[in-house]
Design an enzyme around this catalytic site. Structure first.
Site, PDB file in Angstrom:
ATOM      1  N   TYR A 157      -6.402   5.712   1.386  1.00  0.00           N
ATOM      2  CA  TYR A 157      -5.838   4.577   2.125  1.00  0.00           C
ATOM      3  C   TYR A 157      -5.861   3.333   1.231  1.00  0.00           C
ATOM      4  O   TYR A 157      -4.860   2.613   1.132  1.00  0.00           O
ATOM      5  CB  TYR A 157      -6.654   4.346   3.400  1.00  0.00           C
ATOM      6  CG  TYR A 157      -6.111   3.231   4.268  1.00  0.00           C
ATOM      7  CD1 TYR A 157      -5.052   3.461   5.148  1.00  0.00           C
ATOM      8  CD2 TYR A 157      -6.659   1.953   4.228  1.00  0.00           C
ATOM      9  CE1 TYR A 157      -4.555   2.449   5.954  1.00  0.00           C
ATOM     10  CE2 TYR A 157      -6.174   0.936   5.025  1.00  0.00           C
ATOM     11  CZ  TYR A 157      -5.119   1.184   5.891  1.00  0.00           C
ATOM     12  OH  TYR A 157      -4.635   0.167   6.677  1.00  0.00           O
ATOM     13  N   LYS A 161      -2.727   0.955  -0.024  1.00  0.00           N
ATOM     14  CA  LYS A 161      -2.615  -0.475   0.323  1.00  0.00           C
ATOM     15  C   LYS A 161      -2.703  -1.348  -0.937  1.00  0.00           C
ATOM     16  O   LYS A 161      -2.058  -2.397  -0.990  1.00  0.00           O
ATOM     17  CB  LYS A 161      -3.668  -0.852   1.368  1.00  0.00           C
ATOM     18  CG  LYS A 161      -3.437  -0.187   2.732  1.00  0.00           C
ATOM     19  CD  LYS A 161      -2.117  -0.623   3.387  1.00  0.00           C
ATOM     20  CE  LYS A 161      -1.928  -0.062   4.792  1.00  0.00           C
ATOM     21  NZ  LYS A 161      -0.680  -0.484   5.433  1.00  0.00           N
TER      22      LYS A 161
HETATM   23  N1  LIG Z   1      -6.039  -1.106  12.852  1.00  0.00           N
HETATM   24  C1  LIG Z   1      -6.600  -1.607  11.757  1.00  0.00           C
HETATM   25  O1  LIG Z   1      -7.853  -1.818  11.700  1.00  0.00           O
HETATM   26  C2  LIG Z   1      -5.746  -1.969  10.556  1.00  0.00           C
HETATM   27  C3  LIG Z   1      -6.350  -2.732   9.541  1.00  0.00           C
HETATM   28  C4  LIG Z   1      -5.588  -3.081   8.427  1.00  0.00           C
HETATM   29  C5  LIG Z   1      -4.262  -2.692   8.341  1.00  0.00           C
HETATM   30  N2  LIG Z   1      -3.692  -1.951   9.324  1.00  0.00           N
HETATM   31  C6  LIG Z   1      -2.288  -1.558   9.161  1.00  0.00           C
HETATM   32  O2  LIG Z   1      -1.530  -2.032  10.256  1.00  0.00           O
HETATM   33  C7  LIG Z   1      -0.376  -1.203  10.431  1.00  0.00           C
HETATM   34  C8  LIG Z   1      -0.237  -0.839  11.913  1.00  0.00           C
HETATM   35  O3  LIG Z   1      -1.348  -0.053  12.297  1.00  0.00           O
HETATM   36  P1  LIG Z   1      -2.013  -0.180  13.752  1.00  0.00           P
HETATM   37  O4  LIG Z   1      -3.422  -0.596  13.568  1.00  0.00           O
HETATM   38  O5  LIG Z   1      -1.150  -0.948  14.654  1.00  0.00           O
HETATM   39  O6  LIG Z   1      -2.069   1.369  14.167  1.00  0.00           O
HETATM   40  P2  LIG Z   1      -1.253   2.212  15.270  1.00  0.00           P
HETATM   41  O7  LIG Z   1      -1.427   1.622  16.610  1.00  0.00           O
HETATM   42  O8  LIG Z   1      -1.642   3.626  15.034  1.00  0.00           O
HETATM   43  O9  LIG Z   1       0.271   1.979  14.837  1.00  0.00           O
HETATM   44  C9  LIG Z   1       0.862   2.626  13.746  1.00  0.00           C
HETATM   45  C10 LIG Z   1       2.370   2.567  13.949  1.00  0.00           C
HETATM   46  O10 LIG Z   1       2.999   3.150  12.802  1.00  0.00           O
HETATM   47  C11 LIG Z   1       3.950   4.094  13.268  1.00  0.00           C
HETATM   48  N3  LIG Z   1       4.106   5.160  12.289  1.00  0.00           N
HETATM   49  C12 LIG Z   1       3.145   5.944  11.747  1.00  0.00           C
HETATM   50  N4  LIG Z   1       3.690   6.849  10.939  1.00  0.00           N
HETATM   51  C13 LIG Z   1       5.037   6.626  10.972  1.00  0.00           C
HETATM   52  C14 LIG Z   1       6.138   7.258  10.357  1.00  0.00           C
HETATM   53  N5  LIG Z   1       5.976   8.310   9.525  1.00  0.00           N
HETATM   54  N6  LIG Z   1       7.379   6.776  10.604  1.00  0.00           N
HETATM   55  C15 LIG Z   1       7.559   5.743  11.459  1.00  0.00           C
HETATM   56  N7  LIG Z   1       6.548   5.115  12.078  1.00  0.00           N
HETATM   57  C16 LIG Z   1       5.308   5.562  11.838  1.00  0.00           C
HETATM   58  C17 LIG Z   1       3.390   4.602  14.592  1.00  0.00           C
HETATM   59  O11 LIG Z   1       4.444   5.044  15.421  1.00  0.00           O
HETATM   60  P3  LIG Z   1       4.839   6.577  15.735  1.00  0.00           P
HETATM   61  O12 LIG Z   1       3.587   7.380  15.775  1.00  0.00           O
HETATM   62  O13 LIG Z   1       5.556   6.457  17.048  1.00  0.00           O
HETATM   63  O14 LIG Z   1       5.764   6.945  14.628  1.00  0.00           O
HETATM   64  C18 LIG Z   1       2.809   3.337  15.172  1.00  0.00           C
HETATM   65  O15 LIG Z   1       3.804   2.612  15.863  1.00  0.00           O
HETATM   66  C19 LIG Z   1      -0.554  -0.014   9.489  1.00  0.00           C
HETATM   67  O16 LIG Z   1       0.215  -0.213   8.321  1.00  0.00           O
HETATM   68  C20 LIG Z   1      -2.049  -0.056   9.150  1.00  0.00           C
HETATM   69  O17 LIG Z   1      -2.303   0.498   7.882  1.00  0.00           O
HETATM   70  C21 LIG Z   1      -4.402  -1.586  10.445  1.00  0.00           C
END
Ligand SMILES: NC(=O)c1ccc[n+]([C@@H]2O[C@H](COP(=O)([O-])OP(=O)(O)OC[C@H]3O[C@@H](n4cnc5c(N)ncnc54)[C@H](OP(=O)(O)O)[C@@H]3O)[C@@H](O)[C@H]2O)c1
Length: 280
Positions: A157, A161
């Site tokens: 990961y 990133k």
């Molecule tokens: N949560 C944290 O602590 C955190 C911290 C730092 C950064 N982030 C980043 O924030 C972003 C959003 O994550 P989140 O925390 O909101 O998690 P989440 O609720 O699991 O959302 C992830 C989103 O990405 C979509 N996705 C995943 N694989 C995909 C694919 N192959 N094609 C199209 N869409 C896809 C999912 O939709 P579908 O499954 O419907 O496709 C979902 O809408 C990510 O880039 C993650 O790395 C999260």
């Protein structure tokens, strides 16, 4: 909405979490939304909530960022309906089990790289011509505090990133003098489905409590309005980035004591990668 009227805002990964809340935050401003992800039901829920706020029905495009044909279709539908994109929030992403590097399977490694890095880059390539059609467009890449810091048991990961941060910085350089601004958003621990999808335990990130995805969404909208280059959340995240940069020995001492493998009991194998199965 700006003085020139509603912006056209594309959000990938808009079916849950940070993407959904970001779409809602722009809809609250009266902007037009384009929502992209694989799960249609989640996208429809986001679309209904956006329409209730802005009075405009979002364009919903079901697709996978690892499939070029889906990205081409997203671009074609945006071009046909709007002819331009003002803001792209390149947010779709996933995590992996927090285990020693060599315990991850090949499909887990490949899928995280394909979604977080290759998919994010290809999404920009597919939509950049439409961003160029808008004077003052903004590309927002969603990285992580782990775009600028490191974490044991979370190696792949971090690699994706860090890669996204390198892509963002280089692209900003390349696009200097053009009408497209480039911004990196680095969230810290945020309470979303991210941890369930990756079959990981958020406690592996240490004792820091997560913030809600609405906090990240507000920061994204503010950053776009202000023309920020890079923003990080939370206060702990910003502190971690600063300590990692200026006193890496201290960062290693503190984080090394906190980070641990954190899978829930019995979760020894990751579920099949969602993009390999076409959904989850
Ligand atoms: N949560 C944290 O602590 C955190 C911290 C730092 C950064 N982030 C980043 O924030 C972003 C959003 O994550 P989140 O925390 O909101 O998690 P989440 O609720 O699991 O959302 C992830 C989103 O990405 C979509 N996705 C995943 N694989 C995909 C694919 N192959 N094609 C199209 N869409 C896809 C999912 O939709 P579908 O499954 O419907 O496709 C979902 O809408 C990510 O880039 C993650 O790395 C999260």
């Amino acid at each position: 909405m700006t003085s020139r009227g509603p912006r056209v805002v594309v959000v990938t990964g808009a079916s849950s979490g940070i993407g959904r809340e970001t779409a809602l935050a722009f809809a609250r401003r009266g902007d037009e939304l384009v929502l992209f992800a694989r799960r249609e039901a989640g996208l429809r829920q986001t679309a209904t909530a956006c329409e209730a706020m802005s009075g405009q029905a979002p364009l919903v495009v079901v697709g996978d960022v690892v499939r070029q044909e889906d990205l081409d279709r997203l671009a074609a539908e945006c071009r046909a309906r709007f002819g331009r994109i003002d803001v792209l929030v390149n947010n779709a992403g996933r995590g992996h089990r927090n285990v020693p590097f060599d315990e991850l399977t090949d499909p887990e490694i490949d899928d995280v790289i394909r979604v977080n890095l290759t998919g994010a880059i290809r999404c920009v390539r597919a939509l950049l011509p439409l961003l160029r059609m808008s004077p003052g467009a903004t590309l927002v890449n969603v990285g992580s505090v782990l775009s600028r810091t490191t974490l044991p048991y979370y190696t792949i990961y971090c690699a994706t990133k860090y890669g996204l941060a390198g892509f963002t910085d280089s692209l900003r350089f390349e696009l200097r003098g053009s009408s497209v601004r480039v911004m990196l958003v680095n969230p810290g621990h945020t309470t979303t489905e991210f941890f369930d999808t990756a079959n990981m335990d958020p406690k592996a990130f240490g004792p820091v409590r997560g913030v809600g995805p609405d906090t990240v969404a507000s920061a994204i909208v503010r950053g776009v309005d202000r023309g920020s280059r890079e923003i990080a959340l939370t206060g702990w995240g910003r502190l971690g980035i600063a300590v990692n940069r200026f006193a890496p020995w201290l960062y290693r001492a503190v984080i090394g004591g906190q980070a641990k493998r954190g899978n829930p009991p019995g979760a020894t194998a990751n579920p099949a990668p969602p993009s390999a199965t076409g959904g989850r």
